[in-house]
Design a protein around this motif. Sequence first.
Motif, PDB file in Angstrom:
ATOM      1  N   ARG A 112     -40.793 -10.615  60.331  1.00  0.00           N
ATOM      2  CA  ARG A 112     -40.059 -11.522  61.219  1.00  0.00           C
ATOM      3  C   ARG A 112     -40.809 -12.852  61.353  1.00  0.00           C
ATOM      4  N   ALA A 113     -42.109 -12.791  61.529  1.00  0.00           N
ATOM      5  CA  ALA A 113     -42.916 -14.014  61.637  1.00  0.00           C
ATOM      6  C   ALA A 113     -42.921 -14.773  60.312  1.00  0.00           C
ATOM      7  N   LEU A 114     -42.943 -14.039  59.202  1.00  0.00           N
ATOM      8  CA  LEU A 114     -42.879 -14.687  57.889  1.00  0.00           C
ATOM      9  C   LEU A 114     -41.543 -15.409  57.724  1.00  0.00           C
ATOM     10  N   ARG A 115     -40.461 -14.726  58.079  1.00  0.00           N
ATOM     11  CA  ARG A 115     -39.126 -15.348  57.991  1.00  0.00           C
ATOM     12  C   ARG A 115     -39.060 -16.608  58.829  1.00  0.00           C
ATOM     13  N   GLU A 116     -39.588 -16.552  60.022  1.00  0.00           N
ATOM     14  CA  GLU A 116     -39.600 -17.721  60.926  1.00  0.00           C
ATOM     15  C   GLU A 116     -40.404 -18.868  60.301  1.00  0.00           C
ATOM     16  N   LEU A 117     -41.546 -18.540  59.736  1.00  0.00           N
ATOM     17  CA  LEU A 117     -42.389 -19.566  59.125  1.00  0.00           C
ATOM     18  C   LEU A 117     -41.654 -20.250  57.959  1.00  0.00           C
ATOM     19  N   VAL A 118     -41.012 -19.455  57.115  1.00  0.00           N
ATOM     20  CA  VAL A 118     -40.337 -20.026  55.943  1.00  0.00           C
ATOM     21  C   VAL A 118     -39.070 -20.771  56.341  1.00  0.00           C
ATOM     22  N   LEU A 119     -38.191 -20.112  57.078  1.00  0.00           N
ATOM     23  CA  LEU A 119     -36.875 -20.691  57.363  1.00  0.00           C
ATOM     24  C   LEU A 119     -36.906 -21.793  58.411  1.00  0.00           C
ATOM     25  N   THR A 120     -37.836 -21.707  59.359  1.00  0.00           N
ATOM     26  CA  THR A 120     -37.860 -22.698  60.431  1.00  0.00           C
ATOM     27  C   THR A 120     -38.904 -23.773  60.211  1.00  0.00           C
ATOM     28  N   ARG A 121     -40.107 -23.367  59.843  1.00  0.00           N
ATOM     29  CA  ARG A 121     -41.193 -24.346  59.739  1.00  0.00           C
ATOM     30  C   ARG A 121     -41.227 -25.035  58.381  1.00  0.00           C
ATOM     31  N   LEU A 122     -41.275 -24.254  57.305  1.00  0.00           N
ATOM     32  CA  LEU A 122     -41.411 -24.850  55.973  1.00  0.00           C
ATOM     33  C   LEU A 122     -40.183 -25.651  55.567  1.00  0.00           C
ATOM     34  N   GLN A 123     -39.019 -25.053  55.740  1.00  0.00           N
ATOM     35  CA  GLN A 123     -37.812 -25.730  55.290  1.00  0.00           C
ATOM     36  C   GLN A 123     -37.420 -26.902  56.179  1.00  0.00           C
ATOM     37  N   ALA A 124     -38.127 -27.083  57.294  1.00  0.00           N
ATOM     38  CA  ALA A 124     -37.899 -28.240  58.157  1.00  0.00           C
ATOM     39  C   ALA A 124     -38.721 -29.456  57.725  1.00  0.00           C
ATOM     40  N   ILE A 125     -39.663 -29.250  56.816  1.00  0.00           N
ATOM     41  CA  ILE A 125     -40.469 -30.372  56.319  1.00  0.00           C
ATOM     42  C   ILE A 125     -39.580 -31.182  55.377  1.00  0.00           C
ATOM     43  N   PRO A 126     -39.305 -32.456  55.708  1.00  0.00           N
ATOM     44  CA  PRO A 126     -38.345 -33.242  54.924  1.00  0.00           C
ATOM     45  C   PRO A 126     -38.676 -33.344  53.434  1.00  0.00           C
ATOM     46  N   GLU A 127     -39.953 -33.342  53.083  1.00  0.00           N
ATOM     47  CA  GLU A 127     -40.367 -33.499  51.692  1.00  0.00           C
ATOM     48  C   GLU A 127     -40.270 -32.216  50.877  1.00  0.00           C
ATOM     49  N   VAL A 128     -39.984 -31.093  51.524  1.00  0.00           N
ATOM     50  CA  VAL A 128     -39.851 -29.813  50.822  1.00  0.00           C
ATOM     51  C   VAL A 128     -38.417 -29.662  50.334  1.00  0.00           C
ATOM     52  N   LEU A 129     -38.260 -29.580  49.015  1.00  0.00           N
ATOM     53  CA  LEU A 129     -36.930 -29.462  48.416  1.00  0.00           C
ATOM     54  C   LEU A 129     -36.462 -28.018  48.356  1.00  0.00           C
ATOM     55  N   SER A 130     -37.389 -27.085  48.051  1.00  0.00           N
ATOM     56  CA  SER A 130     -37.025 -25.669  47.991  1.00  0.00           C
ATOM     57  C   SER A 130     -38.280 -24.821  48.123  1.00  0.00           C
ATOM     58  N   THR A 131     -38.053 -23.561  48.505  1.00  0.00           N
ATOM     59  CA  THR A 131     -39.157 -22.604  48.620  1.00  0.00           C
ATOM     60  C   THR A 131     -38.755 -21.307  47.930  1.00  0.00           C
ATOM     61  N   ARG A 132     -39.753 -20.547  47.572  1.00  0.00           N
ATOM     62  CA  ARG A 132     -39.549 -19.208  47.036  1.00  0.00           C
ATOM     63  C   ARG A 132     -40.676 -18.355  47.589  1.00  0.00           C
ATOM     64  N   THR A 133     -40.346 -17.216  48.147  1.00  0.00           N
ATOM     65  CA  THR A 133     -41.336 -16.358  48.798  1.00  0.00           C
ATOM     66  C   THR A 133     -41.603 -15.121  47.954  1.00  0.00           C
ATOM     67  N   LEU A 134     -42.876 -14.881  47.709  1.00  0.00           N
ATOM     68  CA  LEU A 134     -43.309 -13.714  46.942  1.00  0.00           C
ATOM     69  C   LEU A 134     -44.121 -12.820  47.882  1.00  0.00           C
ATOM     70  N   LEU A 135     -43.548 -11.715  48.289  1.00  0.00           N
ATOM     71  CA  LEU A 135     -44.203 -10.799  49.212  1.00  0.00           C
ATOM     72  C   LEU A 135     -45.349 -10.087  48.518  1.00  0.00           C
ATOM     73  N   VAL A 136     -46.490 -10.023  49.178  1.00  0.00           N
ATOM     74  CA  VAL A 136     -47.674  -9.353  48.628  1.00  0.00           C
ATOM     75  C   VAL A 136     -47.655  -7.898  49.101  1.00  0.00           C
ATOM     76  N   PHE A 137     -47.674  -6.963  48.155  1.00  0.00           N
ATOM     77  CA  PHE A 137     -47.698  -5.544  48.508  1.00  0.00           C
ATOM     78  C   PHE A 137     -49.114  -5.038  48.705  1.00  0.00           C
ATOM     79  N   GLU A 138     -50.029  -5.554  47.905  1.00  0.00           N
ATOM     80  CA  GLU A 138     -51.430  -5.138  47.994  1.00  0.00           C
ATOM     81  C   GLU A 138     -52.280  -6.278  47.473  1.00  0.00           C
ATOM     82  N   GLU A 139     -53.434  -6.482  48.070  1.00  0.00           N
ATOM     83  CA  GLU A 139     -54.313  -7.558  47.592  1.00  0.00           C
ATOM     84  C   GLU A 139     -55.769  -7.107  47.635  1.00  0.00           C
TER      85      GLU A 139
END
Length: 161
Positions: free
Chosen positions: A127-154
């Motif tokens: 939920r916090a990740l979704r909020e960060l991507v959809l609300t914060r990142l995509q609100a930056i005017p210079e950002v044209l598009s995003t793609r999210t790659l979920l990390v399963f293990e690191e």
Amino acid sequence: MAEGPLDGVALPPPRPLDSIDQDILRILQADGRSSIRSVAERVHVSRANAYARINRLVEDGVIRGFSARVDHERAGHGTSAYITLKIVQNTWRTVRDHLRQLPGASHIALVGGDFDVLLLVHTPDNRALRELVLTRLQAIPEVLSTRTLLVFEEEDLEPDS
């Protein structure tokens, strides 16, 4: 003189590192809390020499700082993702300034290829990740598009202590 990557401070030109400098770096990467005495003993130089070398490595910008390696899941940030961004040409510095302010952002890189920026984030949950991507990142005017790659293990490839 070169500028430091984050703070704009002028750094001296890079100097070659000898084998003792390389050994000191390996020791400090494995344990940033190693004492000067311990480092000096392990690389077979005096404490004064080890102290001077470490200071030079810091002043030259080779060592950017000392920090703790964190297990993000145990620290309450169990969701990690790499996010790729396409940005408006020549807006890297502006975008970077926005990304530095994001909660959970831990690595930012300007890259070449199919996208422009690679961002690593750690969030408490999806939920916090979704909020960060959809609300914060995509609100930056210079950002044209995003793609999210979920990390399963690191796994950190830094030397273990």
